[in-house]
Design an enzyme around this catalytic site. Structure first.
Site, PDB file in Angstrom:
ATOM      1  N   ASN A  38       0.859  -1.187   0.000  1.00 32.92           N
ATOM      2  CA  ASN A  38       0.000   0.000   0.000  1.00 32.92           C
ATOM      3  C   ASN A  38       0.894   1.235   0.000  1.00 32.92           C
ATOM      4  O   ASN A  38       1.485   1.572   1.021  1.00 32.92           O
ATOM      5  CB  ASN A  38      -0.887  -0.045   1.253  1.00 32.92           C
ATOM      6  N   TRP A  39       0.978   1.867  -1.168  1.00 34.05           N
ATOM      7  CA  TRP A  39       1.885   3.015  -1.282  1.00 34.05           C
ATOM      8  C   TRP A  39       1.324   4.296  -0.664  1.00 34.05           C
ATOM      9  O   TRP A  39       2.006   5.316  -0.618  1.00 34.05           O
ATOM     10  CB  TRP A  39       2.211   3.263  -2.761  1.00 34.05           C
ATOM     11  N   LYS A  40       0.055   4.273  -0.276  1.00 36.27           N
ATOM     12  CA  LYS A  40      -0.584   5.467   0.287  1.00 36.27           C
ATOM     13  C   LYS A  40      -0.367   6.670  -0.660  1.00 36.27           C
ATOM     14  O   LYS A  40      -0.331   6.462  -1.864  1.00 36.27           O
ATOM     15  CB  LYS A  40      -0.060   5.732   1.704  1.00 36.27           C
ATOM     16  N   HIS A  80      -9.523   1.494   5.303  1.00 44.01           N
ATOM     17  CA  HIS A  80      -8.228   1.705   5.953  1.00 44.01           C
ATOM     18  C   HIS A  80      -8.407   2.716   7.089  1.00 44.01           C
ATOM     19  O   HIS A  80      -9.180   3.669   6.963  1.00 44.01           O
ATOM     20  CB  HIS A  80      -7.206   2.212   4.931  1.00 44.01           C
ATOM     21  N   GLU A 138      -6.694   5.123   8.014  1.00 48.99           N
ATOM     22  CA  GLU A 138      -6.429   6.519   7.645  1.00 48.99           C
ATOM     23  C   GLU A 138      -7.656   7.153   6.997  1.00 48.99           C
ATOM     24  O   GLU A 138      -7.897   8.351   7.125  1.00 48.99           O
ATOM     25  CB  GLU A 138      -5.195   6.594   6.726  1.00 48.99           C
ATOM     26  N   GLU A 153      -5.269  -4.617  10.971  1.00 49.55           N
ATOM     27  CA  GLU A 153      -4.212  -3.626  11.153  1.00 49.55           C
ATOM     28  C   GLU A 153      -4.457  -2.857  12.448  1.00 49.55           C
ATOM     29  O   GLU A 153      -5.273  -1.916  12.472  1.00 49.55           O
ATOM     30  CB  GLU A 153      -4.209  -2.640   9.982  1.00 49.55           C
ATOM     31  N   GLY A 169       2.569   2.589  10.646  1.00 51.68           N
ATOM     32  CA  GLY A 169       3.522   3.672  10.435  1.00 51.68           C
ATOM     33  C   GLY A 169       4.257   4.116  11.681  1.00 51.68           C
ATOM     34  O   GLY A 169       4.890   5.167  11.695  1.00 51.68           O
ATOM     35  N   SER A 228       3.456  -1.787  10.284  1.00 60.62           N
ATOM     36  CA  SER A 228       4.912  -1.801  10.433  1.00 60.62           C
ATOM     37  C   SER A 228       5.558  -3.143  10.112  1.00 60.62           C
ATOM     38  O   SER A 228       6.553  -3.520  10.737  1.00 60.62           O
ATOM     39  CB  SER A 228       5.306  -1.334  11.837  1.00 60.62           C
ATOM     40  N   GLY A 253       2.856  -1.065   4.246  1.00 64.89           N
ATOM     41  CA  GLY A 253       2.903   0.342   3.862  1.00 64.89           C
ATOM     42  C   GLY A 253       4.331   0.763   3.549  1.00 64.89           C
ATOM     43  O   GLY A 253       4.872   0.477   2.485  1.00 64.89           O
TER      44      GLY A 253
HETATM   45  P1  PGA Z   1       2.877   0.537   7.549  1.00 64.93           P
HETATM   46  O1  PGA Z   1       1.410   0.701   6.917  1.00 64.93           O
HETATM   47  O2  PGA Z   1       3.413  -0.796   7.034  1.00 64.93           O
HETATM   48  O3  PGA Z   1       3.656   1.702   7.034  1.00 64.93           O
HETATM   49  O4  PGA Z   1       2.722   0.520   8.999  1.00 64.93           O
HETATM   50  C1  PGA Z   1       0.540  -0.385   6.794  1.00 64.93           C
HETATM   51  C2  PGA Z   1      -0.781   0.071   6.251  1.00 64.93           C
HETATM   52  O5  PGA Z   1      -1.251   1.137   6.664  1.00 64.93           O
HETATM   53  O6  PGA Z   1      -1.413  -0.602   5.420  1.00 64.93           O
END
Ligand code: PGA
Length: 248
Positions: free
Chosen positions: A11-13, A96, A98, A165, A171, A206, A227
């Site tokens: 997931n490149w966000k 997600h 976010e 998650e 993150g 993470s 991510g």
């Molecule tokens: P992260 O993100 O690996 O940077 O913690 C994971 C995600 O939000 O899908």
């Protein structure tokens, strides 16, 4: 982890412009994909068309990070499921944290998005997870159960991947311990069974080359949503290899 269901999804966000994506692809050595492991990438919308064919050549599936639920019309700035299919997407991330937390995405919207994704032939990767406070006050399972209730009236044959998650692990560099992951995945699988769904459950938060093997080796974990560590081909592929080791 059941041997034929493992998915490692990047997931490149809101990261990545064309030049960076092409560099990433140049370094991505993943064809053929390791046995029993499927690889997918979710770049931003702006890169979907350009990356579809090169990823296909590398045996990597394409996905998007969000979708709107209407098929077309006056919804400035939105992207429909049909547009994602047209860009070559197989997957779409939904719910997600976010989007739930920063964009205030509601369960009602999420329900509509799931239905629209299925109607267009996309496979949703539905994210669920608790906040730190909820983990600490012992309400994790209750929170997850509530989030999973969105599947209550959904046909169990609908194509679906789930991603657990923990929000406090996204993150932050903090990961859930293998014990927490095992315990929580067992609860999620039990809930899914109760709801009549037999879908794979990924872990996210993470995940990196250093912890991937231990996390992917936990019972009930069938891949990862990655991510930060998916932005570099080398670390992403190390996670793919760790998953391959865990399923072998
Ligand atoms: P992260 O993100 O690996 O940077 O913690 C994971 C995600 O939000 O899908």
């Amino acid at each position: 982890m059941s041997s034929n269901r493992c998915l490692i999804a990047g997931n490149w966000k809101m990261n990545g412009i064309l030049e960076e994506a092409l560099d990433f692809l140049g370094e991505l050595e993943c064809n053929p994909a390791p046995e029993h492991v499927e690889i997918a990438l979710m770049p931003p919308f702006t890169l979907l068309h350009s990356l579809c064919e090169p990823l296909n050549e590398k045996d990597v599936r394409l996905g998007a990070q969000n979708v709107y639920y209407e098929p077309r019309g006056a919804f400035t700035g939105s992207i429909s499921p049909l547009m994602l299919r047209d860009a070559g997407c197989q997957y779409v991330i939904l719910g997600h944290s976010e989007r739930r937390d920063i964009m205030a995405e509601s369960n009602k919207q999420l329900s509509s998005k799931l239905a629209a994704a299925w109607a267009a032939g996309l496979e949703p990767i539905l994210c669920i997870g608790e906040h730190l406070e909820e983990r600490e006050n012992g309400t994790t399972n209750a929170v997850l159960k509530k989030q999973l209730a969105i599947l209550e009236d959904v046909d169990g044959s609908a194509a679906l991947t789930l991603a657990y998650e923990p929000v406090w692990a996204i993150g932050t560099g903090k990961t859930a311990s293998p014990e927490q992951v095992t315990e929580t995945h067992a609860f999620i699988h039990q809930e899914l069974q109760r709801l009549g769904h037999d879908c794979r459950v990924l872990y996210g938060g993470s995940v990196n080359p250093g912890n991937a093997e231990a996390l992917m080796g936990c019972p009930g974990v069938e891949g990862a949503l990655v991510g930060g560590a998916s932005l570099k081909a080398d670390s992403f592929m190390q996670i793919v290899k760790a998953a391959a080791k865990a399923v072998s």
